[in-house]
Design a protein around this motif. Structure first.
Motif, PDB file in Angstrom:
ATOM      1  N   ARG A   5       1.000  -0.867   0.009  1.00 12.32           N
ATOM      2  CA  ARG A   5      -0.168   0.163  -0.022  1.00 12.32           C
ATOM      3  C   ARG A   5       0.794   1.377  -0.529  1.00 12.32           C
ATOM      4  N   LEU A   6       2.145   1.455   0.652  1.00 15.31           N
ATOM      5  CA  LEU A   6       2.647   2.553   0.854  1.00 15.31           C
ATOM      6  C   LEU A   6       3.121   2.428  -0.375  1.00 15.31           C
ATOM      7  N   THR A  12       2.464   1.709  -3.199  1.00 16.24           N
ATOM      8  CA  THR A  12       1.802   2.266  -4.322  1.00 16.24           C
ATOM      9  C   THR A  12       1.462   3.999  -4.019  1.00 16.24           C
ATOM     10  N   GLU A  13       1.812   3.723  -3.307  1.00 11.98           N
ATOM     11  CA  GLU A  13       1.022   5.577  -2.777  1.00 11.98           C
ATOM     12  C   GLU A  13       2.296   6.726  -3.207  1.00 11.98           C
ATOM     13  N   GLU A  58      -3.061   4.950  -5.782  1.00 15.66           N
ATOM     14  CA  GLU A  58      -3.886   5.305  -4.846  1.00 15.66           C
ATOM     15  C   GLU A  58      -4.062   3.523  -4.375  1.00 15.66           C
ATOM     16  N   ALA A  59      -3.831   3.795  -3.097  1.00 15.51           N
ATOM     17  CA  ALA A  59      -3.867   2.244  -2.010  1.00 15.51           C
ATOM     18  C   ALA A  59      -4.420   1.128  -2.739  1.00 15.51           C
ATOM     19  N   ASP A  60      -6.024   1.737  -2.656  1.00 14.04           N
ATOM     20  CA  ASP A  60      -7.760   0.736  -2.834  1.00 14.04           C
ATOM     21  C   ASP A  60      -6.522   0.130  -4.456  1.00 14.04           C
ATOM     22  N   ASP A  61      -6.103  -0.267  -5.262  1.00 16.60           N
ATOM     23  CA  ASP A  61      -6.063   0.297  -6.521  1.00 16.60           C
ATOM     24  C   ASP A  61      -6.276  -1.784  -6.377  1.00 16.60           C
TER      25      ASP A  61
END
Length: 91
Positions: free
Chosen positions: A79-80, A82-83, A88-91
Motif C-alpha cells: 500500500r505504501l 503504491t502511494e 491509490e492504495a485501494d487499486d
C-alpha cells in the motif's frame, strides 16, 4: 530482430538491493526511489515476496517472524509503495 538484439548493461544503470542472500537489481529509478521509502524490514519482506517469489510462510521462517505478521507487513508495504509511486492504495 528485437529478440536477437544484445544490449550492454552497466552497474550504474541499476539500484541494488541485497535481500535474503540475493542481490536484486532495479532499473526503474521511480520504483527504486519508492522502495527506498519503505522501512528496511518491510522492504525485505516485500522484495522476498515479489522478486524472490517466496511465500509468507517461507519468509516467516527465514526472518523468524510469525507468518501473519509477515502477511500484514507485506500488505502494508505494498500500500505504501503504491502511494509513493503516485497510485491509490485501494487499486
Amino acid at each position: 530482430m528485437a529478440q536477437l538484439a544484445v544490449y550492454d548493461r552497466y552497474p550504474w544503470e541499476y539500484t541494488t538491493f541485497p535481500v535474503g542472500g540475493a542481490v536484486i537489481l532495479i532499473e526503474d529509478d521511480g520504483l527504486a526511489e519508492a522502495l527506498l521509502g519503505l522501512s528496511q524490514e518491510d522492504l525485505e519482506i516485500f522484495m522476498m515476496h515479489w522478486f524472490l517469489r517466496m511465500t509468507d510462510a517461507q519468509i516467516a521462517r527465514y526472518i523468524n517472524m510469525p507468518r501473519r505478521t509477515v502477511n500484514t507487513r507485506r500488505h502494508k508495504a505494498y500500500r505504501l509503495l503504491t502511494e509513493l509511486m503516485g497510485g491509490e492504495a485501494d487499486d
